[in-house]
Design a protein around this motif. Structure first.
Motif, PDB file in Angstrom:
ATOM      1  N   MET A  62       0.825  -1.193   0.000  1.00  0.00           N
ATOM      2  CA  MET A  62       0.000   0.000   0.000  1.00  0.00           C
ATOM      3  C   MET A  62       0.869   1.256   0.000  1.00  0.00           C
ATOM      4  N   ARG A  63       1.952   1.232   0.775  1.00  0.00           N
ATOM      5  CA  ARG A  63       2.827   2.387   0.814  1.00  0.00           C
ATOM      6  C   ARG A  63       3.481   2.622  -0.530  1.00  0.00           C
ATOM      7  N   ALA A  64       3.869   1.507  -1.203  1.00  0.00           N
ATOM      8  CA  ALA A  64       4.479   1.641  -2.528  1.00  0.00           C
ATOM      9  C   ALA A  64       3.480   2.220  -3.520  1.00  0.00           C
ATOM     10  N   VAL A  65       2.228   1.750  -3.442  1.00  0.00           N
ATOM     11  CA  VAL A  65       1.191   2.287  -4.318  1.00  0.00           C
ATOM     12  C   VAL A  65       0.961   3.764  -4.036  1.00  0.00           C
TER      13      VAL A  65
ATOM     14  N   LEU B  84      -5.580   1.386   8.932  1.00  0.00           N
ATOM     15  CA  LEU B  84      -5.601  -0.043   9.238  1.00  0.00           C
ATOM     16  C   LEU B  84      -4.199  -0.621   9.175  1.00  0.00           C
ATOM     17  N   ALA B  85      -3.876  -1.470  10.131  1.00  0.00           N
ATOM     18  CA  ALA B  85      -2.513  -2.005  10.223  1.00  0.00           C
ATOM     19  C   ALA B  85      -2.242  -3.078   9.174  1.00  0.00           C
ATOM     20  N   ASP B  86      -3.267  -3.837   8.814  1.00  0.00           N
ATOM     21  CA  ASP B  86      -3.068  -4.952   7.887  1.00  0.00           C
ATOM     22  C   ASP B  86      -3.045  -4.452   6.443  1.00  0.00           C
ATOM     23  N   GLU B  87      -1.899  -4.607   5.778  1.00  0.00           N
ATOM     24  CA  GLU B  87      -1.744  -4.063   4.421  1.00  0.00           C
ATOM     25  C   GLU B  87      -2.674  -4.709   3.401  1.00  0.00           C
TER      26      GLU B  87
ATOM     27  N   LEU C  27      -9.651  -2.853   0.557  1.00  0.00           N
ATOM     28  CA  LEU C  27     -10.656  -1.810   0.740  1.00  0.00           C
ATOM     29  C   LEU C  27     -10.472  -0.679  -0.266  1.00  0.00           C
ATOM     30  N   LEU C  28      -9.223  -0.335  -0.561  1.00  0.00           N
ATOM     31  CA  LEU C  28      -8.949   0.718  -1.539  1.00  0.00           C
ATOM     32  C   LEU C  28      -9.490   0.335  -2.916  1.00  0.00           C
ATOM     33  N   VAL C  29      -9.190  -0.885  -3.342  1.00  0.00           N
ATOM     34  CA  VAL C  29      -9.652  -1.354  -4.650  1.00  0.00           C
ATOM     35  C   VAL C  29     -11.178  -1.472  -4.667  1.00  0.00           C
ATOM     36  N   THR C  30     -11.744  -1.988  -3.588  1.00  0.00           N
ATOM     37  CA  THR C  30     -13.193  -2.143  -3.509  1.00  0.00           C
ATOM     38  C   THR C  30     -13.892  -0.804  -3.604  1.00  0.00           C
TER      39      THR C  30
END
Length: 244
Positions: free
Chosen positions: A1-4, A175-178, A184-187
């Motif tokens: 997620m951080r890379a994205v 949220l801690a879980d990548e 959730l971002l894609v959804t």
């Protein structure tokens, strides 16, 4: 997620740099859109990405998932978004809106199965959408020129500068879980695009210039949002751009 997020920030930064470089030489008949040629290029880029990726994904999403499931997903994502709306209502000193949004979150979270059911709306608790761009506008920050952001679409200079704050304030990003964050971002992205399938197709089919239609509709909507549905009768971008 951080890379994205880093890649998206880089694309956004490059796009903003190009727009700022272009503003000294580009002229437009519309005072709100002095960077129109550059904006149109980015609009075309975004439309190409939408055609090959986002729209097919949204169409598949609609085809595979029943309407009831899609409504639940939209409600769930909307409940997460209400947290940031509540924060911005508080920053705008809107006491009633802040309290009502707080009530919405609690009702939908604890009674609506984590937000899958929008019980609050059925109870008559109004849903309000507030973001940091609206907060800046509330405190008198002018919108500045219209901007089309790479991948993210219509904006203004004010809203573009507020965008990183909105991203940071999104509860999903905490949220801690990548994998969960990515999912959730894609959804959210696909669900949002699915809700616009008919509208986007209608604009392209009926408008001689979809770019201008989207620009004018966006600017009017943002003006309406900032003034809580009671915008001034007219807004002069030439006058606004001359203010400090």
């Amino acid at each position: 997620m951080r890379a994205v997020a880093r890649r998206l920030s880089l694309l956004l930064g490059v796009g903003m740099l190009l727009l700022l470089q272009a503003c000294a030489t580009v002229k437009s008949a519309d005072a709100s859109d002095p960077w129109e040629p550059m904006n149109r290029s980015i609009y075309q880029f975004n439309d190409a990405i939408d055609t090959v990726a986002l729209k097919p994904a949204a169409q598949l999403y609609v085809k595979v998932l029943p309407s009831m499931v899609r409504t639940g997903v939209s409600n769930f994502m909307g409940n997460l978004g209400d947290v940031w709306s509540m924060a911005n209502s508080a920053l705008q000193l809107k006491g009633q809106a802040t309290v009502e949004t707080f009530m919405r979150i609690n009702v939908n979270t604890f009674i609506g199965l984590g937000g899958i059911l929008d019980v609050a709306s059925e109870m008559g608790i109004e849903k309000r959408r507030e973001d940091f761009g609206q907060t800046l506008g509330y405190w008198g920050v002018q919108p500045g020129p219209y901007v089309v952001l790479p991948l993210f679409g219509p904006s203004t200079l004010r809203d573009a500068l507020a965008f990183p704050v909105d991203m940071k304030g999104n509860v999903t990003n905490s949220l801690a879980d990548e994998p969960t964050r990515n999912g959730l971002l894609v959804t959210r992205l696909v669900d949002t695009r699915a809700g616009l399938l008919k509208a986007v197709d209608a604009i392209k089919a009926s408008s001689l210039d979809p770019y201008s239609f989207v620009r004018d509709a966006y600017l009017q909507k943002r003006l309406n949002d900032i003034h809580d549905g009671n915008p001034p009768s007219s807004f002069d971008y030439n006058e606004a751009s001359s203010k400090p």
